[in-house]
Design an enzyme around this catalytic site. Structure first.
Site, PDB file in Angstrom:
ATOM      1  N   GLU B  49      16.561  -5.009   0.395  1.00 59.47           N
ATOM      2  CA  GLU B  49      16.108  -6.067  -0.514  1.00 59.47           C
ATOM      3  C   GLU B  49      15.396  -5.500  -1.730  1.00 59.47           C
ATOM      4  O   GLU B  49      15.402  -6.091  -2.807  1.00 59.47           O
ATOM      5  CB  GLU B  49      15.202  -7.064   0.216  1.00 59.47           C
ATOM      6  CG  GLU B  49      15.941  -7.986   1.182  1.00 59.47           C
ATOM      7  CD  GLU B  49      16.164  -7.354   2.552  1.00 59.47           C
ATOM      8  OE1 GLU B  49      15.782  -6.181   2.742  1.00 59.47           O
ATOM      9  OE2 GLU B  49      16.732  -8.034   3.426  1.00 59.47           O
ATOM     10  N   PHE B 111       9.767 -16.425  14.936  1.00 63.48           N
ATOM     11  CA  PHE B 111      10.581 -15.235  14.706  1.00 63.48           C
ATOM     12  C   PHE B 111      10.871 -15.067  13.209  1.00 63.48           C
ATOM     13  O   PHE B 111      11.317 -16.004  12.552  1.00 63.48           O
ATOM     14  CB  PHE B 111      11.895 -15.324  15.493  1.00 63.48           C
ATOM     15  CG  PHE B 111      12.807 -14.151  15.221  1.00 63.48           C
ATOM     16  CD1 PHE B 111      12.436 -12.864  15.583  1.00 63.48           C
ATOM     17  CD2 PHE B 111      14.024 -14.328  14.574  1.00 63.48           C
ATOM     18  CE1 PHE B 111      13.253 -11.782  15.318  1.00 63.48           C
ATOM     19  CE2 PHE B 111      14.858 -13.256  14.310  1.00 63.48           C
ATOM     20  CZ  PHE B 111      14.473 -11.974  14.689  1.00 63.48           C
ATOM     21  N   GLN B 112      10.606 -13.884  12.704  1.00 64.88           N
ATOM     22  CA  GLN B 112      10.808 -13.546  11.296  1.00 64.88           C
ATOM     23  C   GLN B 112      10.050 -14.456  10.336  1.00 64.88           C
ATOM     24  O   GLN B 112      10.512 -14.738   9.240  1.00 64.88           O
ATOM     25  CB  GLN B 112      12.308 -13.516  10.951  1.00 64.88           C
ATOM     26  CG  GLN B 112      13.009 -12.352  11.631  1.00 64.88           C
ATOM     27  CD  GLN B 112      14.378 -12.043  11.042  1.00 64.88           C
ATOM     28  OE1 GLN B 112      15.067 -12.934  10.568  1.00 64.88           O
ATOM     29  NE2 GLN B 112      14.751 -10.781  11.084  1.00 64.88           N
ATOM     30  N   LYS B 161      14.240 -23.358   6.292  1.00 62.82           N
ATOM     31  CA  LYS B 161      15.624 -23.588   6.697  1.00 62.82           C
ATOM     32  C   LYS B 161      15.936 -25.075   6.868  1.00 62.82           C
ATOM     33  O   LYS B 161      17.022 -25.531   6.505  1.00 62.82           O
ATOM     34  CB  LYS B 161      15.883 -22.842   8.010  1.00 62.82           C
ATOM     35  CG  LYS B 161      17.355 -22.691   8.324  1.00 62.82           C
ATOM     36  CD  LYS B 161      17.576 -21.742   9.478  1.00 62.82           C
ATOM     37  CE  LYS B 161      19.060 -21.573   9.765  1.00 62.82           C
ATOM     38  NZ  LYS B 161      19.267 -20.666  10.906  1.00 62.82           N
ATOM     39  N   MET B 473       6.284  15.450 -10.445  1.00 64.11           N
ATOM     40  CA  MET B 473       5.130  15.064 -11.250  1.00 64.11           C
ATOM     41  C   MET B 473       3.827  15.282 -10.467  1.00 64.11           C
ATOM     42  O   MET B 473       2.821  15.713 -11.033  1.00 64.11           O
ATOM     43  CB  MET B 473       5.259  13.601 -11.686  1.00 64.11           C
ATOM     44  CG  MET B 473       4.175  13.158 -12.649  1.00 64.11           C
ATOM     45  SD  MET B 473       4.178  14.144 -14.154  1.00 64.11           S
ATOM     46  CE  MET B 473       5.111  13.092 -15.270  1.00 64.11           C
TER      47      MET B 473
HETATM   48  C1  LIG Z   1       6.914   4.370  -4.528  1.00 69.57           C
HETATM   49  C2  LIG Z   1       6.095   5.463  -5.105  1.00 69.57           C
HETATM   50  N1  LIG Z   1       5.457   6.327  -4.281  1.00 69.57           N
HETATM   51  C3  LIG Z   1       4.724   7.332  -4.808  1.00 69.57           C
HETATM   52  C4  LIG Z   1       4.591   7.489  -6.144  1.00 69.57           C
HETATM   53  C5  LIG Z   1       3.744   8.617  -6.716  1.00 69.57           C
HETATM   54  N2  LIG Z   1       4.567   9.537  -7.500  1.00 69.57           N
HETATM   55  C6  LIG Z   1       4.633   9.493  -8.849  1.00 69.57           C
HETATM   56  S1  LIG Z   1       5.673  10.601  -9.497  1.00 69.57           S
HETATM   57  C7  LIG Z   1       6.062  11.205  -7.968  1.00 69.57           C
HETATM   58  C8  LIG Z   1       7.027  12.330  -7.810  1.00 69.57           C
HETATM   59  C9  LIG Z   1       8.375  11.937  -8.226  1.00 69.57           C
HETATM   60  O1  LIG Z   1       9.280  12.917  -7.789  1.00 69.57           O
HETATM   61  P1  LIG Z   1      10.781  12.874  -8.219  1.00 69.57           P
HETATM   62  O2  LIG Z   1      11.326  11.518  -8.105  1.00 69.57           O
HETATM   63  O3  LIG Z   1      11.512  13.939  -7.504  1.00 69.57           O
HETATM   64  O4  LIG Z   1      10.706  13.149  -9.770  1.00 69.57           O
HETATM   65  P2  LIG Z   1      10.224  14.426 -10.581  1.00 69.57           P
HETATM   66  O5  LIG Z   1       8.779  14.201 -10.928  1.00 69.57           O
HETATM   67  O6  LIG Z   1      10.421  15.630  -9.698  1.00 69.57           O
HETATM   68  O7  LIG Z   1      11.092  14.410 -11.777  1.00 69.57           O
HETATM   69  C10 LIG Z   1       5.360  10.526  -6.980  1.00 69.57           C
HETATM   70  C11 LIG Z   1       5.419  10.827  -5.546  1.00 69.57           C
HETATM   71  C12 LIG Z   1       5.261   6.555  -6.957  1.00 69.57           C
HETATM   72  N3  LIG Z   1       5.182   6.578  -8.289  1.00 69.57           N
HETATM   73  N4  LIG Z   1       6.011   5.574  -6.415  1.00 69.57           N
END
Ligand SMILES: Cc1ncc(C[n+]2csc(CCOP(=O)(O)OP(=O)(O)O)c2C)c(N)n1
Lengths: 170, 557
Positions: B49, B111-112, B161, B473
């Protein structure tokens, strides 16, 4: 500083959650909140007391205005409105003397003795927040067993009402 | 005409012009799915979803129409929550429809059952729990109206529903009138515009700072004319990319944490900032007390609550940016405009001194180079969607967006896993345009299962994974601010080529610079979904960078 906000909202389920939820989400602290239906059964009036500087309160007002169920919101000026709260106390009365003193205090605040037992006395009082705070402080010396406060309700004096206070949002 | 609630819902969606719904069925929404079967409305079955609502967001952001998604009660509904908040943060018009257990079971832990109404209050612009089938048609009309007007946002309709099955006389909804919802529709205060024009006449170093509001209101042409006539340089937020041509001489590119040095210097030195549909996010301002201290601020926004929220606006102008700019343009004829020559010279010096560049000598797959090659191969005309992380910033920096609604990024919430499903929505909306996802290996794996969706519906999305094997990042922050202690950011990602093939898509591995452009060309020629696994250096960083909450003086790189 404490501000008294008066909101007219649609009277249907979920409105209170929407308004209260906004305060939680934005990190504003509600000091008190009271809600009741108005002369128009489709509308409720909420009175919310909040603390914060002018900028915070302006932001709260604008955020509340955005809510789809909020018809109007006003920051009530102290000298332009009536604000009232109801409080009920059960106070310990270890001696006849303390009972007599408490009844005297009640008299000063136009409070009513609602009930009495051998060891305690029940008092109800209406007043503005300063008055309720004062009587609470005085009664606390004797030992407050229980207390309940309604939170404030407020309205602008008709003589101070301005045209822009009409039902529409600002 | 007697109809069931489910039939009324579908009739109402048709009346709103809905062409496609993204969703997943389940017990509590089955009556609606049954009517949907031969309704003529298309449906894209996603695999999660979250994928459905991000796809609806991608559809909404690229078309400007309301995106619609649907889920069953309980887990289906709760899986939408991330997307709802995402849409709320980025002002994206969404109508989410959720099934709910029958009214008599509400509150019994049936349920749900989940209280999605309660859960979604802070996640939506508005929400409904339908308790009376006779109100349904009106509610749907209201929901669409609220989602698309003013500052757009997500609206959720929770539909039990038994209400879907209840039969009633179908009455067309009345024109929507919400007495409590009129704060957006005010006259523009022309006196304020006069003041702003006077400020423009007096300024020596003005900057136009553009946010997503310009794109939402469709004001890019007005913005272009305004900038060209006043000769005021333009910088945009992450959300504002594409609102002003990135190659124009007046463009300063993006500002903020990973913005260009010249954009940030210009903001720092400006004596007048014209903020248009932008909200002074902390990723833009850094330390607020140090932000643009010597500038007079004109703030144009449709949402009154944005004005004075973060920074004090000397000249607030409330209204739709497009309409406000039209008033500006009308009044410019009489204005005594300057040419700001000294200012332009200064900016040109900064541009020469601190260009946006990267080291590109080695035969490695440099991420910035990949983005530039995608830009060149697509002539800047693709729709680009992104995840969240370094790749998102490289894409924002090096793809020079020319047109609005061609850049789709989860900006306010920063939702990893957003990019690929958003591309699904964009490609559904524009079957004949090139849709590129520039993704991180971490982000992609958060919604990777939507490969099945893309392949099933023959969506020729091009996915470019900038694969550094890390949550890049976060690793960058660890390197710079946590003494290089890479606590749980190593991913060692899987074989994306095999995964792509497993889903029936095309996979391409790229490990050398010389392979970059041919891989992109090949992907563009392929009419299937393509996954490109670009193996980039593991420890490359995004520069320039202003540390969180920092000031211009602390800018790195
Ligand atoms: C759902 C979610 N969980 C955690 C984060 C924290 N976060 C920000 S950037 C990042 C790393 C992203 O890694 P990747 O997608 O491999 O991209 P890169 O920075 O390596 O280009 C994380 C874990 C986030 N923004 N969103």
């Amino acid at each position: 500083m404490l501000h008294t906000l008066s909101l007219l909202v649609r009277n249907h389920p979920g409105v209170l959650s929407h308004v209260a939820g906004l305060f939680t989400r934005r990190g504003y602290n509600i000091e008190s909140i009271s809600v009741g239906v108005t002369e128009n059964p489709e509308l409720s009036r909420m009175t919310i007391a909040v603390g914060g500087d002018e900028r915070v309160v302006q932001q709260i007002i604008k955020q509340c205005q955005k809510l789809v169920d909020v018809l109007s919101i006003k920051d009530l000026k102290y000298d332009e409105s009536i604000t009232r709260e109801l409080a009920v106390f059960v106070v310990k009365t270890p001696s006849n003397q303390s009972r007599a003193e408490i009844i005297q205090i009640a008299g000063v605040f136009n409070a009513r003795v609602a009930d009495m037992s051998e060891t305690s006395i029940m008092i109800e009082v209406t007043g503005n927040q300063r008055q309720i705070d004062s009587i609470t402080r005085l009664l606390a010396q004797y030992g407050i067993e229980e207390m309940a406060r309604t939170g404030i309700v407020a309205l602008t004096f008709p003589s101070k009402r301005k045209p822009e206070d009409s039902l529409e949002k600002e | 005409m007697k109809l069931t609630g489910a039939q009324i819902l579908i009739e109402s969606l048709k009346a709103e012009g809905v062409e496609v719904i993204f969703g997943i069925p389940g017990g509590a929404i089955m009556p609606v799915y049954d009517v949907l079967f031969d309704s003529g409305i298309a449906h894209i079955l996603t695999r999660h979803e979250q994928g459905a609502i991000h796809a609806a967001e991608g559809y909404a952001r690229t078309t400007g129409k309301v995106g619609v998604c649907m889920a069953t009660s309980g887990p289906g509904a709760t899986n939408l929550v991330t997307g709802l908040v995402d849409a709320l943060m980025d002002s994206t018009p969404i109508v989410a429809i959720t099934g709910q257990v029958p009214t008599h079971l509400i509150g019994t832990d049936g349920f749900q059952e989940a209280d999605i109404y309660g859960i979604s209050i802070p996640a939506t612009k508005y929400n409904y729990l339908v308790r009376d089938v006779n109100k349904l048609a009106q509610i749907v009309a209201e929901a669409f109206y609220i989602a698309r007007t003013g500052r757009p946002g997500p609206v959720l309709i929770d539909l039990p529903k038994d209400i879907q099955n209840a039969v009633t006389e179908y009455v067309k909804p009345k024109p929507v009138s919400l007495p409590c919802y009129n704060q957006y529709f005010q006259e523009i205060n022309e006196a304020q515009v006069d003041k702003a024009i006077q400020a423009i006449e007096e300024a020596e170093r003005p900057v136009i700072y553009v946010g997503g509001g310009v794109i939402i209101s469709g004001a890019h042409q007005e913005l272009y004319e305004f900038a060209k006539r006043t000769r005021i340089p333009v910088t945009t937020t992450l959300m504002g990319l594409g609102s002003f041509p990135g190659t124009d001489e007046l463009s300063l590119g993006m500002l903020g944490m990973h913005g260009t040095k010249y954009a940030n210097y210009a903001m720092g030195e400006a004596d007048l900032i014209l903020a248009l549909g932008a909200r002074f996010d902390d990723r833009v301002t850094g330390k607020v007390s140090e932000f643009a201290r010597n500038a007079k601020i004109v703030h144009v926004d449709i949402d009154a609550a944005e004005i004075n929220k973060i920074v004090y606006a000397h000249i607030p102008i409330r209204g739709d940016v497009k309409k406000v700019l039209q008033v500006f343009l009308k009044k410019l004829d009489k204005a005594k405009l300057k040419t700001y020559d000294k200012w332009h010279k200064q900016i040109q010096e900064w541009k020469t001194q601190y260009p946006l560049t990267y080291e590109n000598s080695e035969d490695r797959v440099i991420p910035q180079y990949v983005v530039e090659q995608i830009y060149e191969a697509t002539k800047g005309e693709a729709i680009i969607t992104v995840g969240v992380g370094q790749h998102q910033m490289w894409a924002a920096q090096y793809y020079r967006f020319q047109a609005p609604r061609s850049w789709v990024s989860s900006s306010g919430l920063g939702t990893m896993g957003f990019g690929f499903p958003a591309a699904i929505g964009a490609q559904v909306a524009y079957p004949h345009r090139t849709v590129f996802t520039i993704d991180g290996d971490g982000s992609f794996q958060m919604t990777i299962q939507e490969l099945a969706t893309a392949v099933q519906y023959h969506l020729p999305i091009k996915i470019a994974i900038l694969n550094n094997g890390y949550l890049g990042m976060v690793r960058q922050w660890q390197q710079l601010f946590f003494k290089g202690r890479y606590s749980h950011t190593f991913l060692g990602s899987p074989d994306f080529v095999k995964i792509a093939e497993g889903y029936g898509a095309v996979g391409i591995l790229i490990t050398k610079k010389a392979e970059v452009r041919p891989a992109i060309e090949k992907a563009l020629e392929t009419d299937n979904t393509v996954v490109m696994d670009f193996r980039i250096p593991q420890e490359d960083n995004v520069y320039p960078m202003i540390p969180a909450g920092g000031t211009l003086k602390q800018m790195i790189g």
